[in-house]
Motif scaffolding. Structure first.
Motif, short mmCIF file in Angstrom:
data_model
loop_
_atom_site.label_atom_id
_atom_site.label_comp_id
_atom_site.label_asym_id
_atom_site.label_seq_id
_atom_site.Cartn_x
_atom_site.Cartn_y
_atom_site.Cartn_z
N VAL A 104 -6.30 0.28 -15.48
CA VAL A 104 -6.55 1.49 -14.71
C VAL A 104 -7.34 1.10 -13.47
O VAL A 104 -8.35 0.40 -13.57
CB VAL A 104 -7.35 2.52 -15.53
CG1 VAL A 104 -7.63 3.76 -14.71
CG2 VAL A 104 -6.62 2.87 -16.81
N SER A 105 -6.86 1.54 -12.31
CA SER A 105 -7.56 1.29 -11.06
C SER A 105 -7.32 2.49 -10.15
O SER A 105 -6.19 2.71 -9.71
CB SER A 105 -7.04 0.00 -10.40
OG SER A 105 -7.69 -0.21 -9.15
N GLY A 106 -8.38 3.27 -9.90
CA GLY A 106 -8.20 4.50 -9.14
C GLY A 106 -7.27 5.42 -9.91
O GLY A 106 -7.50 5.71 -11.08
N ASN A 107 -6.17 5.84 -9.27
CA ASN A 107 -5.19 6.68 -10.00
C ASN A 107 -3.95 5.88 -10.42
O ASN A 107 -2.95 6.44 -10.82
CB ASN A 107 -4.81 7.92 -9.19
CG ASN A 107 -4.09 7.59 -7.90
OD1 ASN A 107 -4.12 6.47 -7.43
ND2 ASN A 107 -3.46 8.59 -7.32
N SER A 108 -4.05 4.55 -10.38
CA SER A 108 -2.98 3.67 -10.82
C SER A 108 -3.15 3.34 -12.30
O SER A 108 -4.26 3.02 -12.75
CB SER A 108 -3.00 2.38 -10.00
OG SER A 108 -2.09 1.44 -10.51
N LEU A 109 -2.07 3.43 -13.07
CA LEU A 109 -2.07 3.14 -14.50
C LEU A 109 -0.88 2.24 -14.81
O LEU A 109 0.26 2.60 -14.54
CB LEU A 109 -1.98 4.45 -15.29
CG LEU A 109 -1.72 4.34 -16.80
CD1 LEU A 109 -2.88 3.62 -17.50
CD2 LEU A 109 -1.49 5.72 -17.39
N ILE A 110 -1.17 1.08 -15.37
CA ILE A 110 -0.13 0.11 -15.75
C ILE A 110 -0.33 -0.22 -17.22
O ILE A 110 -1.46 -0.37 -17.69
CB ILE A 110 -0.24 -1.18 -14.90
CG1 ILE A 110 -0.03 -0.87 -13.43
CG2 ILE A 110 0.75 -2.24 -15.39
CD1 ILE A 110 -0.36 -2.02 -12.49
N TRP A 111 0.79 -0.30 -17.97
CA TRP A 111 0.69 -0.76 -19.35
C TRP A 111 1.99 -1.43 -19.76
O TRP A 111 3.03 -1.26 -19.15
CB TRP A 111 0.32 0.36 -20.30
CG TRP A 111 1.39 1.34 -20.65
CD1 TRP A 111 2.28 1.24 -21.69
CD2 TRP A 111 1.70 2.57 -19.99
NE1 TRP A 111 3.11 2.34 -21.70
CE2 TRP A 111 2.77 3.17 -20.67
CE3 TRP A 111 1.17 3.23 -18.87
CZ2 TRP A 111 3.33 4.39 -20.29
CZ3 TRP A 111 1.72 4.44 -18.49
CH2 TRP A 111 2.78 5.00 -19.19
N HIS A 112 1.90 -2.21 -20.84
CA HIS A 112 3.05 -2.90 -21.44
C HIS A 112 3.25 -2.33 -22.84
O HIS A 112 2.29 -1.93 -23.50
CB HIS A 112 2.77 -4.39 -21.57
CG HIS A 112 2.60 -5.10 -20.26
ND1 HIS A 112 3.23 -6.28 -19.99
CD2 HIS A 112 1.88 -4.82 -19.16
CE1 HIS A 112 2.91 -6.70 -18.78
NE2 HIS A 112 2.07 -5.82 -18.25
N GLN A 113 4.50 -2.36 -23.29
CA GLN A 113 4.79 -2.02 -24.68
C GLN A 113 6.12 -2.64 -25.08
O GLN A 113 6.99 -2.84 -24.25
CB GLN A 113 4.77 -0.52 -24.93
CG GLN A 113 5.97 0.22 -24.40
CD GLN A 113 5.86 1.72 -24.58
OE1 GLN A 113 5.01 2.32 -23.95
NE2 GLN A 113 6.72 2.30 -25.39
#
Length: 108
Positions: free
Chosen positions: A52-61
């Motif tokens: 999470v950085s500011g309003n950026s959201l990255i994830w893996h699954q």
């Protein structure tokens, strides 16, 4: 930005339209964890490498349905909505993802 809660995602990709229910939870140290559930099959996939950085959201699954894939989501969160892309490592191109957080009154 708080992500905590249940989110309903709609994913459009080369494999067609898929739905997922994602739960995000923030730990006291600020780290975010979660799980994604396929509403039809019930498959539960833990999220990893959540950033999470500011309003950026990255994830893996990793998923098994509709086929075994390792996915990378790259999204932007605006209040109770998110949008962005999803990339499967072995499938060319990217798909789109949109999502909406379930209101707290409905989750209770």
């Amino acid at each position: 930005m708080t992500l905590d809660g249940t989110w309903t995602l709609s994913i459009e990709s080369q494999l067609g339209k898929q739905l997922a229910i994602v739960e995000f939870a923030t730990a006291p140290d600020g780290s975010v964890s979660g799980n994604a559930k396929h509403p039809k099959s019930g498959e539960l996939a833990p999220l990893s490498k959540v950033q999470v950085s500011g309003n950026s959201l990255i994830w893996h699954q990793s998923i098994r349905n509709p086929m075994r894939l390792n996915l990378i989501f790259n999204t932007t969160v605006e209040g109770d909505e998110l949008s962005g892309t999803v990339k499967a490592r072995i499938v060319p191109g990217t798909g789109t993802v949109t999502g909406r957080r379930t209101p707290a009154a409905v989750r209770s």
